[in-house]
Design an enzyme around this catalytic site. Sequence first.
Site, PDB file in Angstrom:
ATOM      1  N   LYS A  62     145.465  41.554 122.567  1.00 40.95           N
ATOM      2  CA  LYS A  62     146.224  42.472 123.438  1.00 40.95           C
ATOM      3  C   LYS A  62     146.430  43.807 122.736  1.00 40.95           C
ATOM      4  CE  LYS A  62     150.862  42.225 123.520  1.00 40.95           C
ATOM      5  NZ  LYS A  62     151.569  43.502 123.229  1.00 40.95           N
ATOM      6  N   ASN A  63     146.854  43.769 121.478  1.00 44.19           N
ATOM      7  CA  ASN A  63     147.236  45.010 120.796  1.00 44.19           C
ATOM      8  C   ASN A  63     146.035  45.823 120.338  1.00 44.19           C
ATOM      9  OD1 ASN A  63     149.824  44.380 121.354  1.00 44.19           O
ATOM     10  ND2 ASN A  63     150.363  43.726 119.279  1.00 44.19           N
ATOM     11  N   CYS A 115     163.360  49.347 123.515  1.00 41.94           N
ATOM     12  CA  CYS A 115     163.059  48.070 124.178  1.00 41.94           C
ATOM     13  C   CYS A 115     163.964  47.025 123.536  1.00 41.94           C
ATOM     14  CB  CYS A 115     161.588  47.718 124.021  1.00 41.94           C
ATOM     15  SG  CYS A 115     161.202  47.053 122.417  1.00 41.94           S
ATOM     16  N   ARG A 149     162.719  51.928 118.556  1.00 39.45           N
ATOM     17  CA  ARG A 149     161.269  52.195 118.583  1.00 39.45           C
ATOM     18  C   ARG A 149     160.952  53.652 118.925  1.00 39.45           C
ATOM     19  NH1 ARG A 149     158.153  47.290 121.138  1.00 39.45           N
ATOM     20  NH2 ARG A 149     156.499  48.110 119.804  1.00 39.45           N
ATOM     21  N   ASP A 171     155.151  39.947 114.463  1.00 40.55           N
ATOM     22  CA  ASP A 171     154.900  39.321 115.769  1.00 40.55           C
ATOM     23  C   ASP A 171     154.764  37.801 115.684  1.00 40.55           C
ATOM     24  OD1 ASP A 171     152.817  42.031 117.080  1.00 40.55           O
ATOM     25  OD2 ASP A 171     154.965  41.838 116.749  1.00 40.55           O
ATOM     26  N   ARG A 219     152.916  38.837 129.522  1.00 40.03           N
ATOM     27  CA  ARG A 219     152.438  40.130 129.006  1.00 40.03           C
ATOM     28  C   ARG A 219     151.439  39.913 127.876  1.00 40.03           C
ATOM     29  NH1 ARG A 219     156.951  44.654 128.134  1.00 40.03           N
ATOM     30  NH2 ARG A 219     154.996  45.640 127.497  1.00 40.03           N
TER      31      ARG A 219
HETATM   32  C1  EPZ Z   1     152.749  47.660 117.379  1.00 41.13           C
HETATM   33  O1  EPZ Z   1     153.894  48.299 117.897  1.00 41.13           O
HETATM   34  C2  EPZ Z   1     152.558  46.403 118.212  1.00 41.13           C
HETATM   35  N1  EPZ Z   1     152.338  46.773 119.614  1.00 41.13           N
HETATM   36  C3  EPZ Z   1     153.800  45.515 118.099  1.00 41.13           C
HETATM   37  O2  EPZ Z   1     153.538  44.311 118.826  1.00 41.13           O
HETATM   38  C4  EPZ Z   1     154.002  45.157 116.626  1.00 41.13           C
HETATM   39  O3  EPZ Z   1     155.181  44.396 116.495  1.00 41.13           O
HETATM   40  C5  EPZ Z   1     154.118  46.445 115.803  1.00 41.13           C
HETATM   41  O4  EPZ Z   1     152.959  47.264 116.005  1.00 41.13           O
HETATM   42  C6  EPZ Z   1     154.241  46.162 114.315  1.00 41.13           C
HETATM   43  O5  EPZ Z   1     153.144  45.440 113.875  1.00 41.13           O
HETATM   44  C7  EPZ Z   1     151.124  47.220 120.003  1.00 41.13           C
HETATM   45  O6  EPZ Z   1     150.207  47.341 119.209  1.00 41.13           O
HETATM   46  C8  EPZ Z   1     150.971  47.569 121.451  1.00 41.13           C
HETATM   47  P1  EPZ Z   1     155.060  50.415 114.746  1.00 41.13           P
HETATM   48  P2  EPZ Z   1     154.266  49.801 117.396  1.00 41.13           P
HETATM   49  O7  EPZ Z   1     154.896  51.837 115.140  1.00 41.13           O
HETATM   50  O8  EPZ Z   1     153.019  50.558 117.125  1.00 41.13           O
HETATM   51  C9  EPZ Z   1     159.148  52.450 113.473  1.00 41.13           C
HETATM   52  C10 EPZ Z   1     153.926  42.613 120.384  1.00 41.13           C
HETATM   53  O9  EPZ Z   1     154.763  41.695 120.391  1.00 41.13           O
HETATM   54  N2  EPZ Z   1     158.588  53.688 114.059  1.00 41.13           N
HETATM   55  O10 EPZ Z   1     154.134  49.851 113.703  1.00 41.13           O
HETATM   56  O11 EPZ Z   1     155.239  50.371 118.352  1.00 41.13           O
HETATM   57  C11 EPZ Z   1     159.437  51.381 114.508  1.00 41.13           C
HETATM   58  O12 EPZ Z   1     160.711  51.582 115.084  1.00 41.13           O
HETATM   59  C12 EPZ Z   1     154.356  44.011 119.971  1.00 41.13           C
HETATM   60  O13 EPZ Z   1     152.711  42.483 120.668  1.00 41.13           O
HETATM   61  C13 EPZ Z   1     159.262  54.887 113.894  1.00 41.13           C
HETATM   62  O14 EPZ Z   1     160.329  54.944 113.278  1.00 41.13           O
HETATM   63  O15 EPZ Z   1     155.004  49.489 116.030  1.00 41.13           O
HETATM   64  C14 EPZ Z   1     159.351  50.109 113.699  1.00 41.13           C
HETATM   65  O16 EPZ Z   1     160.585  49.908 113.049  1.00 41.13           O
HETATM   66  C15 EPZ Z   1     155.846  44.099 119.677  1.00 41.13           C
HETATM   67  N3  EPZ Z   1     158.736  56.022 114.417  1.00 41.13           N
HETATM   68  C16 EPZ Z   1     158.281  50.422 112.647  1.00 41.13           C
HETATM   69  O17 EPZ Z   1     158.151  51.847 112.635  1.00 41.13           O
HETATM   70  C17 EPZ Z   1     157.546  56.014 115.093  1.00 41.13           C
HETATM   71  O18 EPZ Z   1     157.097  57.099 115.540  1.00 41.13           O
HETATM   72  C18 EPZ Z   1     156.906  49.840 112.962  1.00 41.13           C
HETATM   73  O19 EPZ Z   1     156.590  50.185 114.291  1.00 41.13           O
HETATM   74  C19 EPZ Z   1     156.863  54.781 115.257  1.00 41.13           C
HETATM   75  C20 EPZ Z   1     157.393  53.636 114.718  1.00 41.13           C
END
Ligand code: EPZ
Length: 422
Positions: free
Chosen positions: A22-23, A118, A123, A308, A400
């Site tokens: 999915k991701n 969310c 996020r 995850d 989802r």
């Molecule tokens: C991706 O989300 C995945 N989703 C998430 O999977 C997964 O949990 C996550 O990566 C971490 O591996 C998809 O790929 C669609 P991040 P993403 O940016 O990209 C902070 C699932 O269950 N952050 O790596 O949104 C954020 O708050 C989903 O399939 C900022 O501060 O995650 C978090 O604490 C859930 N500023 C950390 O970084 C930003 O601009 C990591 O988030 C972006 C992120």
Amino acid sequence: MDSIIVTGNGHLNGQIPIAGAKNACLTLMPATLLSEEPLTLTNAPRLSDIRTMAALLQSLGAEVSQLQSGRVLAMSSAALSNHVADYDIVRKMRASILVLGPMLARDGHAIVSLPGGCAIGARPVDLHLRALEAMGAELDLREGYVHAKAPGGLRGGVFEFPIVSVGATENALMAATMAKGTTVLKNVAREPEIVDLATCLRRMGAQIEGDGTGTITVQGVDRLHGATHPVVPDRIELGTYMLAPAICGGEVECLGGRIDLVGAFCEKLQEAGIDVTETGNGLTVSRRNGRVSAVDVATRPFPGFPTDLQAQMMALMCTAEGTSVLEERIFENRFMHAPELVRMGARIDVQGGTATVTGVDRLKGAPVMATDLRASVSLILAGLAAEGETIVNRVYHLDRGYESVEEKLGNVGAKIERISGQ
Ligand code: EPZ
């Protein structure tokens, strides 16, 4: 809203096919916006999030055909008729922000709603925006939307991410493919989905090096051409189904599973007493006799233990011998499955980002509430091993990220059925 009823039914045996990730698919699909030529994805998962992304791309003027009952996505965006990603779509699926980089790279302008938070955390998307600004993007945030411009086109830049972000890495990588000059991205995410995206972009003519390491270097090109690309297997679905025989006992072969996708997770399973064997077709997981042993887990960016899979691992630890400490280091509110597992008799103490789980002999079935995608499936896993019946409500969360979960688990002996809601 549908519910799923699970009844503890002893050992599981058989094979479970693992779908495309999915991701990975959610970042590969926006890549079609980078080229006027067709991009076809094979091994695509059949999930509601994929349909949501298809609808978003179509709203921008792209054509998206879901062929072979959704396994193949044939996409093309010869010309974009709209450069606005509306709040009503983006709020439902945060990955919608991934159309920002490609639209900027291709047409030099885009208006994308901020996704908002969310269930698992605030996020923010500040790192997406800062990385694009490092490539010359001019961003104006107003009324909940990012108004982005790159009048003379994006230009190569250097950006070091202060924290590792999967989505921000993906947005920046796609934008950099057509920026003028060289872009160096440091402290990037190293997830397999990043490597899969880079592989697809190279197939489209992008010049990318270093994906899978901490630094990615991109030489911008004037245009990208079409391609056909197979979506990488879903490591989170894989890890989830590896936990089914671990929690119930028995032996299950996860078809299409690859050990390189789940290294740190596998090590923890083996430490807990679970056998994992690579076969010619995937990974076979079996639990020797008796209970699993408690192990400690801390979630980290890849190649560390994936956030995850934290909820699903907690379900296993609820029936382990001993006490395990699970630290959630990526998101600020990702223990919502804990109170639901406690309703099933689990002993869990949550203090901030740390959950301490004291294993019990057996969980008891109960009505429970799904709160987010991975929490939902952890409740299904717990129900598989629990005494009696567990009713998981609000399973739209589950749909989802998991294709026909009741069919895949039912085929290996689980007693599980979906009840259609009103
Ligand atoms: C991706 O989300 C995945 N989703 C998430 O999977 C997964 O949990 C996550 O990566 C971490 O591996 C998809 O790929 C669609 P991040 P993403 O940016 O990209 C902070 C699932 O269950 N952050 O790596 O949104 C954020 O708050 C989903 O399939 C900022 O501060 O995650 C978090 O604490 C859930 N500023 C950390 O970084 C930003 O601009 C990591 O988030 C972006 C992120």
